[in-house]
Scaffold this active site. Structure first.
Site, PDB file in Angstrom:
ATOM      1  N   CYS A   9     119.463  32.728  28.390  1.00 16.61           N
ATOM      2  CA  CYS A   9     120.620  31.272  29.097  1.00 16.61           C
ATOM      3  C   CYS A   9     121.870  31.122  28.624  1.00 16.61           C
ATOM      4  CB  CYS A   9     119.217  30.253  29.455  1.00 16.61           C
ATOM      5  SG  CYS A   9     120.782  29.327  30.185  1.00 16.61           S
ATOM      6  N   TYR A  37     120.826  -0.230  27.684  1.00 14.38           N
ATOM      7  CA  TYR A  37     119.980   1.149  28.170  1.00 14.38           C
ATOM      8  C   TYR A  37     120.593   2.288  26.528  1.00 14.38           C
ATOM      9  CZ  TYR A  37     121.225   0.133  32.611  1.00 14.38           C
ATOM     10  OH  TYR A  37     120.894  -0.834  33.985  1.00 14.38           O
ATOM     11  N   CYS A  75     123.516  26.687  36.853  1.00 20.73           N
ATOM     12  CA  CYS A  75     124.941  26.970  36.107  1.00 20.73           C
ATOM     13  C   CYS A  75     125.689  27.479  37.757  1.00 20.73           C
ATOM     14  CB  CYS A  75     125.075  27.382  35.457  1.00 20.73           C
ATOM     15  SG  CYS A  75     124.551  27.487  33.854  1.00 20.73           S
ATOM     16  N   CYS A  80     119.222  30.521  38.998  1.00 21.65           N
ATOM     17  CA  CYS A  80     118.396  29.620  38.876  1.00 21.65           C
ATOM     18  C   CYS A  80     118.820  28.294  39.408  1.00 21.65           C
ATOM     19  CB  CYS A  80     117.718  29.281  37.580  1.00 21.65           C
ATOM     20  SG  CYS A  80     119.320  28.812  36.129  1.00 21.65           S
ATOM     21  N   CYS A 140     125.618  35.071  34.039  1.00 23.98           N
ATOM     22  CA  CYS A 140     124.097  35.167  33.940  1.00 23.98           C
ATOM     23  C   CYS A 140     124.046  35.216  35.449  1.00 23.98           C
ATOM     24  CB  CYS A 140     124.285  33.846  33.896  1.00 23.98           C
ATOM     25  SG  CYS A 140     122.111  33.773  34.268  1.00 23.98           S
ATOM     26  N   GLU A 153     116.217  -1.323  25.922  1.00 26.55           N
ATOM     27  CA  GLU A 153     115.933   0.196  26.435  1.00 26.55           C
ATOM     28  C   GLU A 153     114.200  -0.357  26.951  1.00 26.55           C
ATOM     29  OE1 GLU A 153     115.155   2.806  28.130  1.00 26.55           O
ATOM     30  OE2 GLU A 153     117.429   3.103  26.810  1.00 26.55           O
ATOM     31  N   GLN A 190     121.518  13.187  23.324  1.00 30.41           N
ATOM     32  CA  GLN A 190     121.499  13.759  24.189  1.00 30.41           C
ATOM     33  C   GLN A 190     122.599  15.495  24.255  1.00 30.41           C
ATOM     34  OE1 GLN A 190     124.045  12.990  26.550  1.00 30.41           O
ATOM     35  NE2 GLN A 190     124.606  10.641  25.664  1.00 30.41           N
ATOM     36  N   CYS A 225     127.846   8.639  33.649  1.00 28.64           N
ATOM     37  CA  CYS A 225     127.365  10.509  33.955  1.00 28.64           C
ATOM     38  C   CYS A 225     127.475  10.287  35.649  1.00 28.64           C
ATOM     39  CB  CYS A 225     125.835  10.452  33.530  1.00 28.64           C
ATOM     40  SG  CYS A 225     124.520   9.903  33.931  1.00 28.64           S
ATOM     41  N   ASP A 255     125.583   2.257  29.222  1.00 27.51           N
ATOM     42  CA  ASP A 255     125.642   3.700  29.378  1.00 27.51           C
ATOM     43  C   ASP A 255     124.043   3.971  29.954  1.00 27.51           C
ATOM     44  OD1 ASP A 255     125.352   6.685  29.192  1.00 27.51           O
ATOM     45  OD2 ASP A 255     124.750   6.624  26.931  1.00 27.51           O
TER      46      ASP A 255
END
EC number: 2.1.1.190
Length: 459
Positions: A164, A317, A85, A82, A78, A338, A288, A413, A386
């Site tokens: 994309c 969570y 990536c 933007c 690509c 949550e 996800q 994450c 999480d």
């Protein structure tokens, strides 16, 4: 007071050899021990670089010309730039090495856990076209509608973005056709400055296992010109579309979705499956974005949880119940918490959808809910957590420690906040047994990790 000097100054042009990568994927080169961080260069490469910033202890540069190329350099698929990536110039093998090292480094430097096994990162067989959701801005140029992501650090839409490389290919096709039809039937793009026009964003979601698609048209006004034509042409062209939704956002805001959502055609939900569990996904559901690696991540979380048929589990969570419902297949009882009420409604519906009766879902902040449960005599054998990128709040960690589960499974994450939280848990009587990194977002610097902790047995 003497002015601090650096080996380079802003706007200098230098030749530099690069030796390492930052956790964001920038190349690191040093001049007399002074590090310079430069995007789009790899270890082992020599390059001509312009210094764009020179701080006291480190600087930033811009690549002007490569003198030699690393064998790990690949041609990016690509060329839109933007900013989404950042790692497309490096081989997938090097991307995985970089992410593995990131997890290892924070475990050593932040958590001080040199002895803990960190398994080889689990990558993807095909590290492209994995995203099952996109929300793309709509603009106008020369009287024609354009769609594309914003240029990095701006609100200028990058044109010619018909594809994309990390999005589901069906999503790319639906976005392009929606724009073309909307353009032809006279729909106007939203103008941020004048606060006029109709179409702000096009959002598309797909179900990986079901191949179902949802189109969400985010508009400034209730009125959407010629919407019946748009619906007819879209559904004829794409039999995969099960749902067309209009979301109305009348505000001057950069927040994408407004409060009002209505079904224009089809169902309110599309469906997807992860393993044996079926999920209903609405326009606003958190789900996800990489379903292939989500299965990998959850399988590992389930393995580390080592749940027996008499075990009680808390899933803090819990979102729309994705991990909870996996856990409920093995546990006696699962409690999900949550803070987002809509997510809890989705979680309850997903439990019903799968005939799961041993999962209970509650709205609230985990650090406030868990102490109340402890008073009521709820004693979890396992807690699964999480959290968002900022990691766990200290109050939540304390509430979890106070409940004294035998085992904690931490899905993260953000390796830095994971390492910080592991140190607190280690100092409070828990032992980190294993860490499994998982590449959820190929071509980007993000990395997820699942960690297994056990309560220390006092001698």
């Amino acid at each position: 007071m003497a002015k601090h000097t650096t080996p380079v100054n802003k706007n200098d042009t230098i030749t530099l050899t690069f030796e390492d990568l930052t956790h964001e994927g920038n190349g690191v080169g040093k001049i007399d021990g002074y590090p310079l961080f430069v995007p789009n260069v790899l270890p082992g490469e020599e390059a001509i670089v312009k210094v764009v910033k020179a701080n006291k202890n480190f600087g930033f540069g811009k690549l002007l010309e490569l003198k030699n190329e690393s064998p790990d350099r690949v041609t990016a698929t690509c060329h839109v730039h933007c900013g989404g990536c950042q790692l497309q110039h490096m081989s997938y093998k090097l991307q995985l090495e970089m992410k593995q090292n990131q997890v290892k480094n924070v475990m050593k430097k932040v958590a001080h856990l040199d002895h803990v096994p960190i398994h080889t990162i689990i990558g993807m067989e095909n590290p492209f076209h994995y995203r099952n959701k996109v929300q793309i801005p709509v603009g106008e140029k020369n009287g024609e509608l354009i769609t594309g992501f914003y240029q990095k650090r701006s609100h200028r839409i990058l044109e010619n973005m018909d594809t994309c490389t990390i999005q589901d290919e069906l999503i790319n096709e639906i976005i392009n056709v929606t724009r073309q039809i909307a353009n032809r039937i006279g729909v106007k793009a939203y103008n941020e400055e004048k606060h006029n026009g109709e179409l702000r964003h096009i959002m598309v979601r797909t179900g990986h296992a079901t191949n179902e698609a949802m189109v969400v048209l985010v508009t400034r006004t209730d009125k959407l010109p010629n919407k019946d034509v748009l619906i007819q042409e879209l559904t004829e062209k794409f039999p995969q579309i099960r749902s067309i939704i209009q979301n109305v956002n009348e505000k001057r805001t950069s927040v994408i979705l407004g409060d009002k959502t209505k079904v224009l055609w089809g169902e309110e939900y599309i469906y997807d499956k992860i393993g044996d569990i079926k999920f209903a996904i609405s326009a606003k559901s958190f789900y996800q974005v990489n379903p292939v690696q989500t299965k990998t991540l959850y399988d590992k979380a389930l393995e580390y949880a080592k749940i027996g048929s008499d075990d009680v589990v808390i899933d803090a969570y819990c979102g729309i119940g994705t991990i909870s419902l996996f856990l409920a297949q093995k546990a006696k009882k699962v409690y999900g918490i949550e803070v987002v009420p809509e997510a809890i409604n989705d979680a309850k519906m997903n439990a019903q959808l799968n005939g799961i009766t041993n999962a209970e879902f509650h709205v609230g902040e985990a650090e406030k809910v868990m102490p109340r449960w402890k008073e009521k005599g709820i004693k979890p054998d396992v807690i699964v957590v999480d959290p968002p990128r900022k990691g766990c709040e200290v109050d939540f960690l304390q509430a979890m420690i106070d409940m004294q589960p035998n085992r904690i499974v931490y899905v993260s994450c953000n390796p830095s906040t994971l390492a910080r939280d592991l140190r607190i848990l280690e100092d409070s009587g828990y032992e980190t047994k294993e860490v499994q990194p998982v590449d959820m977002f190929p071509q980007t610097p993000h990395v997820e990790a699942v960690t297994w902790l056990e309560k220390r047995v006092s001698n």
